[in-house]
Design an enzyme around this catalytic site. Structure first.
Site, short mmCIF file in Angstrom:
data_model
loop_
_atom_site.label_atom_id
_atom_site.label_comp_id
_atom_site.label_asym_id
_atom_site.label_seq_id
_atom_site.Cartn_x
_atom_site.Cartn_y
_atom_site.Cartn_z
N SER A 84 75.51 26.46 -80.27
CA SER A 84 76.73 27.13 -79.82
C SER A 84 77.91 26.17 -79.85
CB SER A 84 76.54 27.63 -78.39
OG SER A 84 76.32 26.53 -77.52
N ASP A 85 79.11 26.73 -79.96
CA ASP A 85 80.28 25.91 -79.70
C ASP A 85 80.31 25.62 -78.19
OD1 ASP A 85 82.61 24.47 -79.87
OD2 ASP A 85 83.72 25.99 -81.00
N TRP A 86 81.11 24.65 -77.83
CA TRP A 86 81.12 24.13 -76.46
C TRP A 86 81.77 25.13 -75.50
CZ3 TRP A 86 78.70 21.63 -79.79
CH2 TRP A 86 78.21 20.35 -79.62
#
Ligand code: BGC
Length: 757
Positions: free
Chosen positions: A281-283
């Site tokens: 996932s992106d942060w």
């Protein structure tokens, strides 16, 4: 074994005899360390040996750096200043994952914390403007080597979101508006990075094409059109670069968050694209446990950016309750380990090593030199020669350095920020100028010239200084960054600056340092314009070499430069005027007609077309011929000749047009080739157009469909400068949705506020 021993001396034989039980026991206890097994076999064996908690450990990533707003202290093993950390499993010989941004080099979170400083490539968009996959590969190899030498084994690079809107603040991180060009160039960077036995991502999957409201906006797009545009760019990048990981994006796509989107992750990426690596996932992009796990997310990243540790205890509970199948839990861990084995991360642990900054700067400079686009050059004003004795440099701190793009991808170079203190100094800044001074580099090339610098803040004073000069070099800039979008207008009254200088001196050259397309209301009054993008650590030298003809410009636009924002599919930027956190939808109703395709379909006249780029020499083309192949691909042949007086590189572009009404637009880029030619020399070129570029994706039938009929190929130096055409008849053909070229299969190696860091 006996044969080998017989040939050895006594000492060696004893040593082996002593060592054998140990290695036998390692082979028996850690069979996944057997390098003769496939990455799949190794990953399955390792996961079989893992406890539930060990699997949980590997699917959960932390932010690498202390994070005051969340009162977060990084976990042991993480390195301050880094983007991410996933602890290892020492018992099994599996090391941690140390993750660093990003696509132009080893970036640092929260300021220049990581020593030593690192080399920055020109922006991703600049590298795309080289139209040279070898340059992209070399750059990737270089930054990947710095990642490895700095102790990172996962580089969060490979940004390939399609440039749908010139105002997207992250355009500089990506590969432009065309799926073939962007996918090819970014895929080559990924391959270069991974040649260091580390993993690269590709990101941000998908349709994360604006930063405004990125945490919550809903990107709506027809699925068939997406397969021919944004998703095709990812597909090409994955086929060429074989990234170990794909980072899912913040936004929603057609109503569902990208990191829990079954269509994006399971059906398209892991299904049709055949992606065998893991989805991280992106942060701060995860919003659930069960939907995320079931719909394709394999690793949660950057905790505590998410509201909850969704892949921590909640995942353990969901697996225990049978809400997430145990097989899917195993698949998550297997995919992560598979990439670690496949890309050499486990067999070649990273270790700190010295960095050859001089050699790496040369790689960056070579990229910048092929990336700069000579947009205009009336009366042969450029290149500058020895007759130029009085040179005035104006604006953009050209006496000190060159600008870079901001956000998590920010690299801190050797010598650090040449212009500290510019706003914003905090996230998404700071604004960083790399200490590669165009002025110093120009002085070195023109030692006898009198060179002065004027800061450009006062247009009248700048015009006065320019009036008596042999040439006025006006440096214009726009700082863009992750998390914010920007209008296409140059800030700080720079349009007035260049207009005033051009009025005072007919020998005025504009040099742009910016993230993407900007408007140029002064274009008719300025005889020469060089688009230098964010040119990287050695950008000053590259600009000087180009202006003085040490290097012949060969960059071509990877993006259309519109004449006005009214020409865009959405003249008003979506989200404009909404309070932060207010949900909104972006309707990408132009579908696959992105960039030049939109301009061609609507008959609009851009400021500069996609593919445009001038040279100090000229090129001519021999006749174009085309043959249809049984798999639906098309082979095109032609020759390119350097018809001018200097060595130079041409970018030959082949566009494909379908029978009326079949494609979304009059033409699509089908293939391209950069050729380096001495004056008078010519080269025969053969290129192949991928059948998916001749096809239309049909979501309901779940297949690619090539309509029967006569297709036209157009060879030119830009999408609007066609020099030669040919026709080819294609029979009707369908290809499965998971069609891939042969070689790809075998390719190697509630709203949250913006974070401040
Ligand atoms: C960015 C990613 C980046 C990550 C880690 C996010 O804000 O969107 O591109 O890799 O942070 O720093």
């Amino acid at each position: 074994m006996i044969r080998t021993l017989r040939g050895l001396g006594m000492t060696a034989a004893i040593a082996i005899a002593v060592a054998m039980p140990a290695s036998v026991s390692v082979a028996a206890s850690r069979p996944w360390m057997n390098t003769s097994l496939s990455p799949d076999q190794r990953a399955h064996l390792a996961v079989k040996a893992m406890t539930r908690d060990e699997k949980l450990r590997i699917v959960f990533g932390y932010f690498g750096t202390d994070f005051e707003p969340k009162k977060y202290t990084a976990v042991p093993g993480a390195v301050q200043g880094t983007a991410g950390f996933v602890p290892g499993i020492p018992r099994l010989g599996i090391g941690p994952q140390w993750e660093t941004d990003a696509g132009v080099g080893v970036a640092t979170q929260g300021g220049a914390k990581i020593k030593p400083p690192h080399t920055a490539l020109p922006s991703g968009l600049a590298t795309a403007a080289t139209w040279n996959p070898d340059v992209a590969y070399s750059g990737g190899r270089m930054i990947g080597s710095e990642a490895r030498a700095s102790g990172f084994n996962v580089q969060l690079a490979g940004g390939v979101n399609l440039l749908r809107d010139p105002r997207n603040g992250r355009n500089f991180e990506y590969g432009g508006e065309d799926p073939l060009l962007a996918g090819t160039m970014v895929g080559s960077t990924i391959a270069g990075i991974q040649s260091n036995n580390i993993i690269s991502t590709t990101k941000h999957y998908a349709v994360n094409d604006l930063e405004t409201g990125r945490f919550y906006h809903d990107a709506r797009i027809d699925p068939s059109a997406a397969r021919m545009s944004d998703l095709l760019a990812f597909q090409f990048a994955i086929e060429r670069g074989n990234p170990g990981s794909v980072m899912c994006a913040y936004n929603r796509v057609n109503g569902t968050y990208a990191c829990e989107n079954d269509w994006l992750l399971n059906q398209v990426l892991k299904g049709d694209f055949g992606f065998k690596g893991y989805v991280m996932s992106d942060w701060g992009a995860v919003h659930s446990t069960e939907p995320s796990a079931k719909n394709g997310l394999d690793q949660e990243s950057g905790y505590p950016f998410d509201d909850a540790p969704y892949f921590g205890k909640p995942l353990a509970d969901a697996v225990a309750a049978g809400k997430v199948p145990a097989s899917r839990f195993d698949d998550m861990a297997t995919r992560i380990l598979r990439s670690m084995f496949a890309h050499g991360v486990i067999d070649n642990p990273v270790a700190k090593a010295p960095i050859d900054t001089a050699a790496n700067a040369a790689v960056s400079r070579a990229d910048a030199e092929q990336a700069a686009v000579l947009l205009k050059n009336e009366r042969g004003l450029l290149p500058l020669g020895p007759e130029v004795r009085r040179i005035v440099l104006i604006g953009s701190y050209a006496d000190r350095g060159v600008l870079s793009g901001g956000g998590s991808s920010q690299v801190y170079p050797e010598g650090l920020n040449a212009v500290p203190g510019l706003q914003p100094t905090g996230w998404p800044g700071p604004v960083v100028y790399f200490p590669s001074s165009p002025m110093k580099a120009i002085q070195a090339l023109a030692p006898n010239a009198a060179i002065t610098f004027v800061d450009g803040k006062d247009p009248t004073a700048a015009a006065r200084a320019a009036a008596g000069a042999d040439v006025a070099l006006v440096f214009l800039n726009q700082w863009t960054s992750e998390s914010i979008d920007a209008p296409m207008v140059l800030p700080d009254n720079q349009d007035a600056l260049i207009a005033a200088v051009a009025a005072a001196n007919p020998h005025t050259v504009a040099i742009l340092e910016n993230g993407g397309p900007v408007l140029m209301p002064w274009i008719d009054r300025v005889p020469a314009v060089l688009e230098a993008w964010y040119p990287g650590s050695a950008g000053g030298e590259a600009i000087a070499n180009l202006l003085f003809g040490r290097v012949n410009p060969s960059g071509h636009l990877p993006v259309t430069f519109p004449a006005s924002e009214s020409q865009l599919p959405r003249p008003v930027r979506p989200g404009t005027g909404l309070a932060d956190g207010q949900m909104f939808t972006i309707d990408y109703s132009e579908g696959a007609a992105v960039g030049y395709k939109w301009f061609d379909a609507k008959g609009l006249q851009p400021l500069f077309p996609f593919g445009h780029g001038l040279s100090y020499t000229s090129f001519g083309y021999g006749p174009l011929s085309a043959t249809a192949n049984p798999d639906g691909s098309i082979t095109a042949r032609f020759t390119v000749r350097n018809t001018g007086q200097r060595r130079g590189m041409d970018v030959a572009q082949v566009y494909l047009s379908a029978p009326a009404g079949v494609f979304e637009a009059p033409r699509r880029l089908g293939a391209f080739q950069k050729v380096d030619l001495e004056p008078g020399a010519s080269q025969a070129v053969t290129v192949t157009i991928d059948p998916r570029l001749a096809a239309v994706f049909d979501e309901s039938a779940h297949q690619w469909r090539i309509a029967p009929g006569t297709y036209r190929l157009s060879l030119g130096e830009s999408s609007r400068d066609i020099r030669s055409t040919a026709e080819v008849a294609l029979p009707g053909l369908t290809l499965p949705a998971n069609w891939r070229p042969q070689q790809a299969a075998a390719a190697s190696p509630p709203p949250r506020p913006e974070r401040g860091r």
